[in-house]
Design a protein around this motif. Sequence first.
Motif, short mmCIF file in Angstrom:
data_model
loop_
_atom_site.label_atom_id
_atom_site.label_comp_id
_atom_site.label_asym_id
_atom_site.label_seq_id
_atom_site.Cartn_x
_atom_site.Cartn_y
_atom_site.Cartn_z
N ILE A 55 0.85 -1.19 0.00
CA ILE A 55 0.00 0.00 0.00
C ILE A 55 0.88 1.24 0.00
O ILE A 55 1.76 1.39 0.85
CB ILE A 55 -0.94 0.04 1.22
N VAL A 109 -4.33 6.93 -2.46
CA VAL A 109 -3.82 5.64 -1.98
C VAL A 109 -3.85 4.66 -3.14
O VAL A 109 -4.78 4.67 -3.95
CB VAL A 109 -4.68 5.10 -0.81
N ARG A 112 -2.38 0.52 -4.64
CA ARG A 112 -1.86 -0.80 -4.29
C ARG A 112 -0.82 -1.22 -5.31
O ARG A 112 -0.98 -0.99 -6.51
CB ARG A 112 -3.01 -1.81 -4.24
N VAL A 138 -6.99 3.28 3.05
CA VAL A 138 -5.85 2.38 3.29
C VAL A 138 -6.35 0.99 3.68
O VAL A 138 -5.91 -0.04 3.14
CB VAL A 138 -4.93 2.95 4.39
N LEU A 174 -7.94 -0.95 0.62
CA LEU A 174 -6.97 -1.55 -0.30
C LEU A 174 -6.20 -2.68 0.35
O LEU A 174 -5.69 -3.56 -0.35
CB LEU A 174 -6.01 -0.48 -0.83
N ALA A 175 -6.11 -2.65 1.67
CA ALA A 175 -5.45 -3.74 2.39
C ALA A 175 -6.35 -4.95 2.56
O ALA A 175 -5.94 -5.98 3.09
CB ALA A 175 -4.97 -3.25 3.76
#
Length: 281
Positions: free
Chosen positions: A87, A151, A153, A275, A278-279
């Motif tokens: 990330i 943000v 990935r 965040v 996307l995690a």
Amino acid sequence: MSQLSMESLSIVARQLPQLFAIILVLILGSSHAKAGAIGVDNRHPIDQYALSHSMSPDEARKKFGASGRIMCPFGEASAFLIFKSNIVVTARHVLFPEASMGGYAGRMSISRCGFEVSDGKGSKWHKVDVRSFLYPDAKQRSLTDRFDWVVMRLSEPVTEFEPYHMPSKPVSAGDKIIMATIRQDNFLPDDWNERILSDCRIRAIDNIDGVAASGIRTDCSSGHGASGGALLRQGPQGLEAVGVMSSMSASCTKFNRKRCYTFAVGFEPELVAAVHKLAGE
């Protein structure tokens, strides 16, 4: 006077407006380059920073290894790993310039991006999944706006360095912080990815649009190249990112504590949620 001389004078006269414009740009550009210091310039190349903090350069490069360079068509800037090893966060304006940033060309489609990390001896590029971009839908309104973040990935995780942690508690005015960026204007290291570090403090917290701590004003010196860099502090588990470098106020040619500051976007709820999304959390 000869005909040739008259024609030469005529050409010069027609070009005077352009010449004056060029001179003005050069003057303004020079002034902007010198505007990196807020009071006293507190920036240091990572080797010098390591020496002043009783670290070896290798230790410092490992400690701040999550800071790197984002490069997409038409631009490059600072960026950093956060929370997970795949990330990355940077400033939105480095990818999607707004009218308030100058040179606005409309929202463009980005087909490729890379994130570079370096140990000081070599560097490695990591492919960005350009379909993963998350950022606020709202138009960025000024140079000190809470919307200046994006943000993304990576296609594969970074294995060389550990990401910075998320904030463990809210930030406060007076907090000690570290600004970590790639090379900025007027620094000589050959590698654009070579980090510039500075010890500084948070001066004030802005609650933009009523969102708590969505803006952070600091005494960190900065210049071109700092956008998208991390504001860091020491947390219980290690270095944690508390802000995304965004801009520097325009009144820094002469130090004025009220009007001269570096602005960063705070880790407001929308950024934190992006965040985690996307995690995969």
